[in-house]
Design a protein around this motif. Structure first.
Motif, short mmCIF file in Angstrom:
data_model
loop_
_atom_site.label_atom_id
_atom_site.label_comp_id
_atom_site.label_asym_id
_atom_site.label_seq_id
_atom_site.Cartn_x
_atom_site.Cartn_y
_atom_site.Cartn_z
N ALA A 46 0.82 -1.21 0.00
CA ALA A 46 0.00 0.00 0.00
C ALA A 46 0.86 1.26 0.00
N GLU A 47 2.08 1.16 0.53
CA GLU A 47 2.95 2.33 0.66
C GLU A 47 3.97 2.46 -0.46
N THR A 48 4.10 1.44 -1.30
CA THR A 48 5.11 1.44 -2.34
C THR A 48 4.50 1.09 -3.70
N CYS A 49 5.36 0.98 -4.69
CA CYS A 49 4.91 0.61 -6.04
C CYS A 49 4.87 -0.90 -6.24
N VAL A 116 12.53 -2.07 1.20
CA VAL A 116 11.43 -2.06 0.23
C VAL A 116 11.00 -0.63 -0.09
N ARG A 117 10.84 0.19 0.94
CA ARG A 117 10.37 1.56 0.72
C ARG A 117 11.38 2.37 -0.10
N SER A 118 12.66 2.18 0.18
CA SER A 118 13.70 2.90 -0.56
C SER A 118 13.82 2.39 -1.99
N LEU A 119 13.76 1.08 -2.15
CA LEU A 119 13.90 0.49 -3.48
C LEU A 119 12.73 0.85 -4.38
N SER A 120 11.60 1.17 -3.78
CA SER A 120 10.40 1.50 -4.54
C SER A 120 10.60 2.70 -5.46
N VAL A 121 11.50 3.62 -5.07
CA VAL A 121 11.72 4.81 -5.88
C VAL A 121 12.34 4.46 -7.23
N PHE A 122 12.98 3.27 -7.32
CA PHE A 122 13.60 2.83 -8.57
C PHE A 122 12.64 2.02 -9.44
N PRO A 124 9.74 1.21 -12.06
CA PRO A 124 9.32 1.92 -13.28
C PRO A 124 8.06 2.78 -13.09
N GLU A 125 7.20 2.39 -12.17
CA GLU A 125 5.95 3.13 -11.98
C GLU A 125 6.04 4.18 -10.88
N ALA A 126 7.21 4.34 -10.27
CA ALA A 126 7.39 5.37 -9.24
C ALA A 126 7.30 6.75 -9.88
N PRO A 127 6.67 7.72 -9.23
CA PRO A 127 6.56 9.08 -9.79
C PRO A 127 7.93 9.70 -10.04
N LEU A 215 12.68 -4.25 -11.82
CA LEU A 215 12.08 -4.20 -10.49
C LEU A 215 10.59 -4.44 -10.55
N LYS A 216 10.02 -4.26 -11.73
CA LYS A 216 8.58 -4.53 -11.88
C LYS A 216 8.32 -6.00 -11.64
#
Length: 223
Positions: A46-49, A116-122, A124-127, A215-216
């Motif tokens: 819910a908090e990440t991509c 997980v939260r940090s890696l989410s920024v990388f 493809p769907e991260a803003p 990462l997707k």
């Protein structure tokens, strides 16, 4: 002369030991529950991509990384470098900065939730805005809220060193001058977040390295 802890010996010592063990057990249960809640795949999704299935794959990756040198459930700086370079002794300014950003609690290790939260920024769907903020923090070495000339120079020299390239001091200074000419629209000798955001908006390719396509699927990395 009696030692300070000598008073714990005697008939009452067993009772105190049982009390201490009960307290430790109670605290262990609390910590375990907090950790399970913090690392809950549904919460992280819910908090990440990432989807829950991808988080499960990341959990396996995290387990391998965090046990590379010491199986303690955390990724140390050495284990992080080992995952990046296959060598825990390599020194890298970029690796140090990324580790510091992943370690959001600043306690010297990376927990699964931080990972997980940090890696989410990388992802493809991260803003793009999130990627821009992360990149700004990466380059803001001294964490002053600005990117200054000394920081840009340190980053350039680190990149050259890691790439085993050599440039003259004059050329390095010319690169820095050009960078500030393009980005420092206020002309105050430092780059703030607003200027950075405007610059990457005009030059989106600068954030290309902030996306890891695979990462997707959450299967690309391996220790």
């Amino acid at each position: 002369m009696l030692l300070p802890f000598a008073c714990t010996l005697g008939p009452k010592s067993n009772e105190k030991e049982r009390t201490l063990k009960s307290f430790k057990s109670f605290m262990g249960c609390i910590c375990t529950k907090q950790q399970l809640q913090y690392d809950d795949p549904a919460v992280l999704a819910a908090e990440t991509c990432f989807k829950e299935a991808e988080i499960a794959a990341l959990q396996e990756l995290f387990r391998k990384l965090s046990s590379a040198l010491k199986d303690d459930g955390f990724i140390s700086k050495e284990e992080f470098q080992l995952g990046l370079f296959r060598n825990s002794k390599n020194q890298s300014l970029f690796a140090d900065r990324i580790f510091q950003l992943f370690d959001s609690k600043h306690d010297g290790v990376i927990e699964f939730g931080e990972f997980v939260r940090s890696l989410s920024v990388f992802h493809p769907e991260a803003p793009q805005s999130d990627k821009a903020v992360f990149a700004f923090k990466l380059y803001d070495i001294w964490e002053t809220g600005f990117i200054e000339r000394d920081e840009v120079k340190a980053l350039i020299l680190a990149l050259l060193d890691e790439s085993e390239l050599l440039l003259s001091d004059d050329l390095v200074e010319a690169i820095i001058d050009k960078t500030f000419e393009d980005v420092d629209s206020k002309g105050d000798g430092k780059i703030d977040q607003e200027e950075w955001k405007e610059f990457v908006t005009r030059n989106p390719s600068l954030l290309k390295n902030m996306t890891i396509p695979y990462l997707k699927l959450a299967t690309v990395l391996s220790p």
